[in-house]
Design a protein around this motif. Structure first.
Motif, PDB file in Angstrom:
ATOM      1  N   VAL A 151       0.841  -1.197   0.000  1.00 31.67           N
ATOM      2  CA  VAL A 151       0.000   0.000   0.000  1.00 31.67           C
ATOM      3  C   VAL A 151       0.879   1.250   0.000  1.00 31.67           C
ATOM      4  O   VAL A 151       0.576   2.241  -0.688  1.00 31.67           O
ATOM      5  N   LEU A 152       1.960   1.217   0.754  1.00 35.19           N
ATOM      6  CA  LEU A 152       2.868   2.361   0.792  1.00 35.19           C
ATOM      7  C   LEU A 152       3.443   2.640  -0.592  1.00 35.19           C
ATOM      8  O   LEU A 152       3.520   3.796  -1.022  1.00 35.19           O
ATOM      9  N   ARG A 153       3.815   1.585  -1.299  1.00 35.84           N
ATOM     10  CA  ARG A 153       4.342   1.758  -2.656  1.00 35.84           C
ATOM     11  C   ARG A 153       3.289   2.404  -3.555  1.00 35.84           C
ATOM     12  O   ARG A 153       3.586   3.323  -4.330  1.00 35.84           O
ATOM     13  N   GLU A 154       2.051   1.938  -3.454  1.00 33.58           N
ATOM     14  CA  GLU A 154       0.965   2.506  -4.265  1.00 33.58           C
ATOM     15  C   GLU A 154       0.787   3.998  -3.984  1.00 33.58           C
ATOM     16  O   GLU A 154       0.581   4.796  -4.910  1.00 33.58           O
ATOM     17  N   ARG A 155       0.862   4.369  -2.728  1.00 35.75           N
ATOM     18  CA  ARG A 155       0.697   5.779  -2.366  1.00 35.75           C
ATOM     19  C   ARG A 155       1.836   6.634  -2.900  1.00 35.75           C
ATOM     20  O   ARG A 155       1.619   7.744  -3.392  1.00 35.75           O
ATOM     21  N   LEU A 156       3.063   6.117  -2.809  1.00 34.03           N
ATOM     22  CA  LEU A 156       4.210   6.871  -3.311  1.00 34.03           C
ATOM     23  C   LEU A 156       4.139   7.040  -4.826  1.00 34.03           C
ATOM     24  O   LEU A 156       4.440   8.117  -5.348  1.00 34.03           O
ATOM     25  N   VAL A 157       3.739   5.991  -5.513  1.00 30.68           N
ATOM     26  CA  VAL A 157       3.585   6.073  -6.967  1.00 30.68           C
ATOM     27  C   VAL A 157       2.468   7.050  -7.318  1.00 30.68           C
ATOM     28  O   VAL A 157       2.582   7.868  -8.237  1.00 30.68           O
ATOM     29  N   GLY A 158       1.378   7.007  -6.557  1.00 33.45           N
ATOM     30  CA  GLY A 158       0.224   7.854  -6.819  1.00 33.45           C
ATOM     31  C   GLY A 158       0.489   9.334  -6.629  1.00 33.45           C
ATOM     32  O   GLY A 158      -0.186  10.175  -7.229  1.00 33.45           O
ATOM     33  N   ARG A 159       1.479   9.675  -5.809  1.00 30.87           N
ATOM     34  CA  ARG A 159       1.801  11.094  -5.592  1.00 30.87           C
ATOM     35  C   ARG A 159       2.379  11.736  -6.839  1.00 30.87           C
ATOM     36  O   ARG A 159       2.268  12.943  -7.033  1.00 30.87           O
ATOM     37  N   GLN A 160       3.038  10.906  -7.679  1.00 31.09           N
ATOM     38  CA  GLN A 160       3.633  11.366  -8.939  1.00 31.09           C
ATOM     39  C   GLN A 160       4.629  12.510  -8.718  1.00 31.09           C
ATOM     40  O   GLN A 160       4.717  13.440  -9.524  1.00 31.09           O
ATOM     41  N   THR A 161       5.350  12.430  -7.617  1.00 29.10           N
ATOM     42  CA  THR A 161       6.354  13.462  -7.330  1.00 29.10           C
ATOM     43  C   THR A 161       7.779  12.905  -7.342  1.00 29.10           C
ATOM     44  O   THR A 161       8.732  13.690  -7.339  1.00 29.10           O
ATOM     45  N   ASP A 162       7.925  11.565  -7.384  1.00 27.70           N
ATOM     46  CA  ASP A 162       9.245  10.947  -7.294  1.00 27.70           C
ATOM     47  C   ASP A 162       9.492  10.007  -8.466  1.00 27.70           C
ATOM     48  O   ASP A 162       8.561   9.394  -9.009  1.00 27.70           O
TER      49      ASP A 162
END
Length: 207
Positions: free
Chosen positions: A130-141
């Protein structure tokens, strides 16, 4: 809360992407809590405002504040420095306001050393997936930075035992209520010096 009662300092930490910033915004919008504005040398993200989201400064300005003893805590995170200006936090606590510090784990442990009375709350993700999904979803990194953040998340979670409480942020509303419950419980914690409280009841008995 009486005018003579000092506010409590709450440290909210957790890996990038756990939603700790959103939780803090919900808490400050709903009650008598102030969120401390951190200082950072990183560039603003889209929509971020200087003096509202962070104080954005140069490396030179930050190093000067450290040298002058003006920082409650600071840490190097992903090639940038983050920290908390000391004076504004102390002033709010002395006015009886509860203050939230949304800071990384390194900073949280520094605060624990300098202000042992601070209440440390660790925000956990439901899972690394879930953490990976959230980081990808931010589209900032970039993908490389995301992998670096996930690796760092494991190292941060290993320090969970240094914190007073933990909250799993699966459903935001539930996580916010969990933190509110911690704040409510801390407001009723029996203080080290209970004489003022005992004296109140003794005076009432004598009336």
């Amino acid at each position: 809360m009486s005018n003579h009662q000092r506010g409590k300092l709450y440290v909210i930490s957790g890996p990038s992407g756990t939603g700790k910033g959103t939780i803090c915004k919900e808490l400050t919008a709903r009650g008598a809590m102030d969120i401390s504005i951190s200082m950072t040398t990183r560039n603003p993200r889209p929509g971020e405002v200087d003096g509202k989201d962070y104080f954005f400064v140069t490396h030179e300005e930050f190093e000067k504040a450290i040298a002058e003893g003006k920082m409650l805590e600071y840490a190097n995170v992903f090639d940038n420095i983050y920290g908390t200006p000391k004076e504004a936090v102390i002033q709010r606590l002395e006015r009886g306001r509860n203050v939230i510090l949304e800071i990384d784990v390194q900073g949280g442990l520094q605060v624990k050393q300098s202000m042992p009375e601070a209440v440390l709350i660790f925000i956990l993700p439901p899972s690394l997936a879930v953490l990976r999904e959230r980081l990808v979803g931010r589209q900032t990194d970039t993908p490389e930075v995301i992998e670096k953040r996930l690796a760092e998340a494991i190292n941060e979670i290993k320090l969970l035992g240094e914190y007073d409480y933990y909250v799993v942020n699966d459903v935001l509303e539930d996580a916010v209520n969990d933190v509110k419950g911690i704040v409510a419980a801390e407001a009723r914690r029996v203080p080290d010096k209970v004489k003022p409280i005992i004296g109140k009841y003794e005076r009432e008995k004598g009336e």
